[in-house]
Write a protein that holds these residues in place. Structure first.
Motif, PDB file in Angstrom:
ATOM      1  N   LEU A 358       0.954  -1.135   0.086  1.00  0.00           N
ATOM      2  CA  LEU A 358       0.041  -0.040   0.158  1.00  0.00           C
ATOM      3  C   LEU A 358       1.043   0.997   0.532  1.00  0.00           C
ATOM      4  N   GLN A 409       2.586   5.153  -4.950  1.00  0.00           N
ATOM      5  CA  GLN A 409       1.551   4.431  -5.740  1.00  0.00           C
ATOM      6  C   GLN A 409       2.304   3.592  -7.023  1.00  0.00           C
ATOM      7  N   SER A 413      -0.191  -0.961  -6.142  1.00  0.00           N
ATOM      8  CA  SER A 413      -1.124  -0.474  -5.007  1.00  0.00           C
ATOM      9  C   SER A 413      -1.240   1.037  -6.039  1.00  0.00           C
ATOM     10  N   ALA A 416      -4.543   2.700  -5.180  1.00  0.00           N
ATOM     11  CA  ALA A 416      -4.630   2.630  -4.132  1.00  0.00           C
ATOM     12  C   ALA A 416      -6.125   4.250  -3.447  1.00  0.00           C
ATOM     13  N   SER A 427      -5.962  -1.567  -1.988  1.00  0.00           N
ATOM     14  CA  SER A 427      -4.823  -0.847  -2.713  1.00  0.00           C
ATOM     15  C   SER A 427      -5.873  -1.146  -4.258  1.00  0.00           C
TER      16      SER A 427
END
Length: 481
Positions: A358, A409, A413, A416, A427
């Motif tokens: 994440l 990111q 992910s 997310a 995610s």
């Protein structure tokens, strides 16, 4: 008072059962444990209207007693952070001065407050069910005791001594514990309890009678082994022998990573009660193989437990599991591990790179968040979409703030989302879910949404325990002991 010959003898469980039984008889009941050492804690109100924490065992005992959980029920909570150090929580709040104080020097400081809490509970209730800790016969700790016989003497308690007969040596444990106590303290022991018995109870004779002849103390109950009694284990991870689908074909295998400083593991107990769900405590990559879900639970030492995961190769195994689109759930410390970075500027926990599942960064702070939490879950992506719109109640106990970082990111992910501010993230591909909310699975609506069926409620568990007390103790009374 419920004492034990050792940790794991069943003190917490027996004390909870007694709380439920006394409540069923119409008494006003409260539990008490002067000092608990556990990373399993629950959020309760403090006298000044704020929030604090007590051990989960006393929280559940209060519910079994029909009482409102109160910080006086567990005035001192020790939360191990390393083999030689614990965070000290006094009346629900972290006490830094006590946390720095040597173990033996602490007792003189805290005993007057512990005694006052017990006196107040006794004055307000018909019955107080007290739980001891470890064994009362730890003669190296006797002089600084604030949780076993010092409490028993202060309250003039009628004491039961519980032994785990499944381990073997129960009669020696009972006799040896009784024999090591000073004479004045032996007189407080009113009955022996054999817990976790499997087999024909008639084969125990003549040992209970012989033990009574040696000590003057009768064996007042023989409690059968209870693999699925419905309560979490107080010490260590729960026994998974009863969790392989609940006697039904397994449709979901859930692997919970059991790192050394795991905390609040009790919140997963409801999963053991769901038919068709198998729970595995994973300490190696091989134990994640074939799992449908992986859960990273709370941790009292997040950076250190993350380092342990890497040493075992579990970090790569979790990332591989998520990469295959299978569910990963991180709770509290587990959520923090799922992110990109753990940043510690205050010496709270430690700096570390996260698993990168994440795009989150966690900044540890000296202040500790302790509060209840209730939310209606927003729309979630598959495979967690069944939780969309479910209302949940739980609690937060953590150091640190976690934020979504757009600059982090990448990969799975990407895109997310922060679904609840500062609380819940998912995610881009949906497989990975992270939250600060403890107690998710203790919501019946969550279990039903995820598995299409329910687990026994706590009230059902307590009723079964109360009925059991009537049976187990009456059986010995009928046998003349």
């Amino acid at each position: 008072m419920v004492l034990g010959t050792s940790s794991g003898a069943g003190k917490s469980w027996v004390a909870t059962a007694l709380c439920a039984w006394y409540r069923a008889q119409g008494y006003k009941v409260a539990p008490f444990k002067a000092q608990n050492m556990s990373n399993n804690a629950r959020v309760v109100a403090t006298p000044d209207g704020q929030w604090g924490e007590i051990g989960t065992a006393q929280y559940l005992q209060a519910l079994a007693a029909g009482a409102v959980p109160d910080v006086r029920m567990n005035p001192l909570l020790l939360k191990p952070e390393a083999d030689t150090h614990s965070q000290v929580v006094l009346f629900g709040r972290v006490d830094e001065a006590l946390s720095r104080m040597p173990w033996r020097g602490r007792s003189l400081q805290v005993w007057p407050q512990i005694a006052q809490a017990l006196d107040e509970l006794r004055a307000e209730n018909d019955v107080v069910v007290i739980e001891g800790a470890g064994s009362p016969a730890e003669i190296n700790l006797h002089a600084s005791d604030v949780v076993n016989m010092r409490v028993a003497k202060h309250g003039g308690a009628h004491c039961l001594l519980v032994a785990d007969i499944d381990r073997g040596g129960a009669f020696a444990h009972l006799y040896g514990t009784w024999a090591l106590l000073p004479e004045g303290e032996r007189q407080l022991i009113q009955g022996f309890v054999l817990n976790k018995f499997r087999g024909d109870a008639s084969l125990l004779a003549p040992a209970p009678q012989m033990l009574q002849e040696l000590t003057g103390v009768p064996t007042v109950a023989t409690i059968p082994m209870q693999f699925q009694h419905g309560l979490p284990e107080e010490d260590g991870v729960f026994d998974d022998r009863g969790s392989a689908g609940g006697g039904q074909a397994v449709h979901t295998t859930i692997a919970i990573v059991a790192y050394p400083r795991i905390s609040n593991l009790d919140e997963f107990q409801p999963l053991l009660q769901v038919p068709g769900v198998r729970v595995v405590w994973a300490r190696s990559p091989a134990q994640l193989a074939g799992a449908d879900w992986v859960i990273l639970p709370g941790s009292k030492a997040t950076a250190a437990d993350l380092a342990w995961m890497r040493a075992q190769g579990l970090d790569a195994a979790v990332v591989q599991h998520a990469g295959a689109g299978r569910r990963v759930l991180g709770i509290c410390g587990g959520l923090q591990m799922l992110g990109e970075a753990l940043v510690d500027l205050h010496g709270v926990d430690g700096n570390a790179a996260g698993l990168g599942l994440l795009p989150l960064a966690t900044l540890f702070e000296p202040a500790k968040t302790v509060q209840p939490a209730g939310h209606e879950l927003p729309a979630l992506r598959a495979p967690w979409q069944a939780l969309s719109g479910v209302r949940v109640q739980g609690y937060e106990i953590h150091h640190g703030r976690t934020q979504l970082r757009a600059d982090m990111q990448a990969g799975a992910s990407a895109q997310a989302r922060e679904l609840l501010t500062g609380m819940l993230w998912q995610s881009g591909d949906g497989a990975v879910l992270g939250t600060y909310l403890h107690g998710l699975f203790e919501n019946a609506a969550v279990i039903h949404a995820l598995f299409g069926q329910g687990a026994p409620s706590l009230e059902q568990v307590f009723a079964r325990l109360a009925k059991g007390v009537s049976q187990w103790f009456a059986r010995e009374a009928g046998a003349g002991t």
